[in-house]
Design a protein around this motif. Structure first.
Motif, PDB file in Angstrom:
ATOM      1  N   UNK A   1       2.023   1.803 -17.080  1.00 40.48           N
ATOM      2  CA  UNK A   1       2.067   1.414 -18.347  1.00 40.48           C
ATOM      3  C   UNK A   1       2.756   0.232 -18.856  1.00 40.48           C
ATOM      4  N   UNK A   2       2.786  -0.487 -19.552  1.00 47.12           N
ATOM      5  CA  UNK A   2       3.394  -1.773 -20.155  1.00 47.12           C
ATOM      6  C   UNK A   2       4.601  -1.532 -20.562  1.00 47.12           C
TER       7      UNK A   2
ATOM      8  N   UNK B   1      11.406  -5.172 -10.951  1.00 47.60           N
ATOM      9  CA  UNK B   1      10.299  -6.179 -10.575  1.00 47.60           C
ATOM     10  C   UNK B   1       9.537  -5.872  -9.497  1.00 47.60           C
ATOM     11  N   UNK B   2       8.776  -6.781  -8.820  1.00 46.64           N
ATOM     12  CA  UNK B   2       7.933  -6.568  -7.488  1.00 46.64           C
ATOM     13  C   UNK B   2       8.334  -7.099  -6.387  1.00 46.64           C
TER      14      UNK B   2
ATOM     15  N   UNK C   1       9.644  -0.254   1.350  1.00 42.49           N
ATOM     16  CA  UNK C   1       8.161  -0.576   1.911  1.00 42.49           C
ATOM     17  C   UNK C   1       7.164   0.299   1.103  1.00 42.49           C
ATOM     18  N   UNK C   2       7.216   1.417   0.572  1.00 39.96           N
ATOM     19  CA  UNK C   2       6.256   2.048   0.119  1.00 39.96           C
ATOM     20  C   UNK C   2       5.575   1.713  -1.007  1.00 39.96           C
ATOM     21  N   UNK C   3       6.200   0.591  -1.823  1.00 44.32           N
ATOM     22  CA  UNK C   3       5.765   0.091  -2.861  1.00 44.32           C
ATOM     23  C   UNK C   3       6.520  -1.431  -3.027  1.00 44.32           C
ATOM     24  N   UNK C   4       5.919  -2.320  -3.528  1.00 43.58           N
ATOM     25  CA  UNK C   4       6.647  -3.584  -3.842  1.00 43.58           C
ATOM     26  C   UNK C   4       7.445  -3.237  -5.025  1.00 43.58           C
ATOM     27  N   UNK C   5       8.733  -3.428  -4.773  1.00 45.50           N
ATOM     28  CA  UNK C   5       9.756  -3.354  -5.891  1.00 45.50           C
ATOM     29  C   UNK C   5      11.079  -3.941  -5.733  1.00 45.50           C
TER      30      UNK C   5
ATOM     31  N   UNK D   1       3.994  -6.093 -14.326  1.00 45.22           N
ATOM     32  CA  UNK D   1       4.330  -4.865 -13.487  1.00 45.22           C
ATOM     33  C   UNK D   1       5.903  -4.608 -13.513  1.00 45.22           C
ATOM     34  N   UNK D   2       6.625  -5.108 -14.437  1.00 50.89           N
ATOM     35  CA  UNK D   2       7.758  -4.624 -14.576  1.00 50.89           C
ATOM     36  C   UNK D   2       7.992  -3.345 -14.840  1.00 50.89           C
TER      37      UNK D   2
END
Length: 470
Positions: free
Chosen positions: A78-79, A109-110, A290-294, A320-321
């Motif tokens: 969601x945004x 953030x990513x 490493x499971x997600x870009x964050x 993607x914030x």
């Protein structure tokens, strides 16, 4: 297996990936689990560096994967301008709680680069939001040969000449740099640690004074350096002195913990060991394992107070914030670290790694220094152990050692670094295993590292190249 090998060969000739090296096809990974990668050609490779100090709870962790799946089943995206989620709110509360309330808010953030960029914007906005605004604050001070990100702005802040070189004409010019804090390279003959720290703090004070009063936003530094110089921890008192200089000049302190933070050095935040609290902190890499870009940006209570009492807005936003699925993964990583007592294991296994590395390779004639903290260690290799003269640039020793290590019979992935001395010359390899690494795995890593180093320099000698005479 034959089919996989054919697919790999096919990919090597027509790959559509814009990779880091267009002439070389990297090994195809078909599976990863724990501390291992499994390749399409049937090898099992030890991931001794967590990618780039990222995979802090190992590969294929069931709890993290389950957390992501659950979030995907409810709200995958969601945004953040219009909505929030429980995952985002709980992650922020958990991270702020880990600072014992010394930081106030978290922006997710990513990537580390975009987080550092956001931190710079926050620093600028802070001065615009003051009751008596200071719009002349536009400069930043960092260190040589630092690296703070791959965007033009963050690359411009950093001082790594090798990474900056091709883009120098288009980099921002509102930053300057002071000397790195590195006792191996910077401590003078007969100089005490206290005198060295005092000298560097004075250098920073003098650099502030070079600018017109009230024009510097912040000083930017890593508490323990990452890829640029190879896990260099600052001596006691350095960051305490740095913070005093920033306060003297009314500037902020931004600590880049993208690589060294979130438990990597033995405390959740590297600044906890430095007797200093930053105004703005940047995190990434191990944050989501490493499971997600964050990545994330934390602000202290003072920055938060000024923003709240001003416009009450941060002039920044990205699609993607606060990404819900990313936040769910990072939250579960934090839960695992706490519930499984992994910070204690980082300290215990870090001590074992340090002791074992010194025992196994410190006496090697091309090992200059072994340094680090927690599970964040590097070996700097040199031409001459006595003079500390670096190896020739053309050898690209760090990357060459990594390439050898990836081959049979070693099958171990180390993180290579170049420009270790001044952003151009100098080489190191970095070791950053997961926080749940076992004693047996530490011993296996050290044994293979020692063998790789011995064989690498022996191979050069056997080829008729005298490493001491390059």
């Amino acid at each position: 297996m034959q089919r996989s090998l054919k697919a790999q060969a096919h990919a090597s000739s027509i790959s559509a990936v814009l990779s880091r090296d267009l002439r070389q096809q990297a090994p195809v990974i078909t599976k990863s689990s724990g501390i291992y990668y499994y390749t399409a050609d049937g090898r099992r490779i030890i991931d001794a560096c967590g990618g780039s100090a990222v995979a802090c709870v190992g590969h294929d962790n069931a709890r993290v994967k389950t957390a992501v799946r659950k979030q995907m089943d409810t709200v995958p995206y969601c945004h953040s301008q219009f909505f929030t989620t429980a995952a985002s709110e709980e992650l922020a509360a958990t991270v702020i709680d880990s600072t014992k309330g010394r930081m106030a808010r978290l922006l997710t953030l990513s990537s580390g680069s975009e987080a550092l960029e956001a931190a710079l914007k926050l620093a600028r906005q802070y001065y615009l939001e003051l009751r008596n605004p200071q719009p002349s604050r536009k400069h930043f001070i960092a260190r040589l040969p630092s690296y703070h990100g791959a965007t033009l702005t963050t690359l411009g802040i950093g001082g790594h000449l090798g990474r900056r070189g091709p883009f120098e004409p288009i980099l921002p010019t509102n930053s300057s740099r002071v000397s790195q804090c590195n006792t191996y390279r910077g401590l003078g003959d007969g100089e005490s640690i206290e005198a060295y720290v005092s000298r560097l703090v004075q250098e920073l004070d003098d650099e502030f004074a070079r600018f017109p009063e009230g024009t510097v936003c912040a000083f930017v530094a890593e508490p323990v350096t990452g890829a640029s110089t190879g896990t260099v921890p600052a001596p006691h008192g350095y960051f305490d002195g740095v913070k005093r200089v920033c306060e003297k000049h009314g500037a902020l302190l931004i600590l880049d913990e993208v690589m060294c933070g979130m438990g990597r050095t033995g405390t959740m935040h590297a600044w906890e060991q430095e007797n200093v609290v930053p105004n703005i902190q940047v995190i990434g890499k191990a944050f989501g394992a490493g499971y997600v870009p964050i990545s994330g940006v934390l602000i202290d209570r003072e920055v938060n107070r000024v923003l709240e009492s001003g416009t009450s807005k941060f002039s920044h936003g990205q699609s993607f914030q606060a990404h819900p699925s990313a936040c769910a993964a990072a939250l579960e990583v934090q839960n695992i670290i706490k519930e499984d007592g992994l910070l204690s294991n980082v300290r215990e296994m870090g001590s074992r790694l340090a002791t074992s590395l010194h025992t196994a390779v410190a006496s090697h004639s091309n090992v200059g220094e072994i340094r680090g903290r927690g599970l964040f260690w590097s070996i700097e290799v040199v031409r001459d152990k006595v003079t500390k003269e670096p190896l020739p640039l053309e050898l690209s020793a760090g990357y060459s050692i990594h390439e050898l290590a990836m081959q049979e019979p070693y099958n171990i992935c180390l993180y290579p670094g170049k420009g270790t001395v001044d952003g151009v010359v100098g080489d190191h390899v970095l070791i950053a295993p997961p926080y749940n690494v076992t004693p047996a795995e530490i011993d296996m890593i050290v044994e293979r590292v020692a063998t790789v180093l011995s064989d690498f320099f022996s191979f050069k000698q056997n080829m008729g190249v005298n490493v001491r005479q390059w």
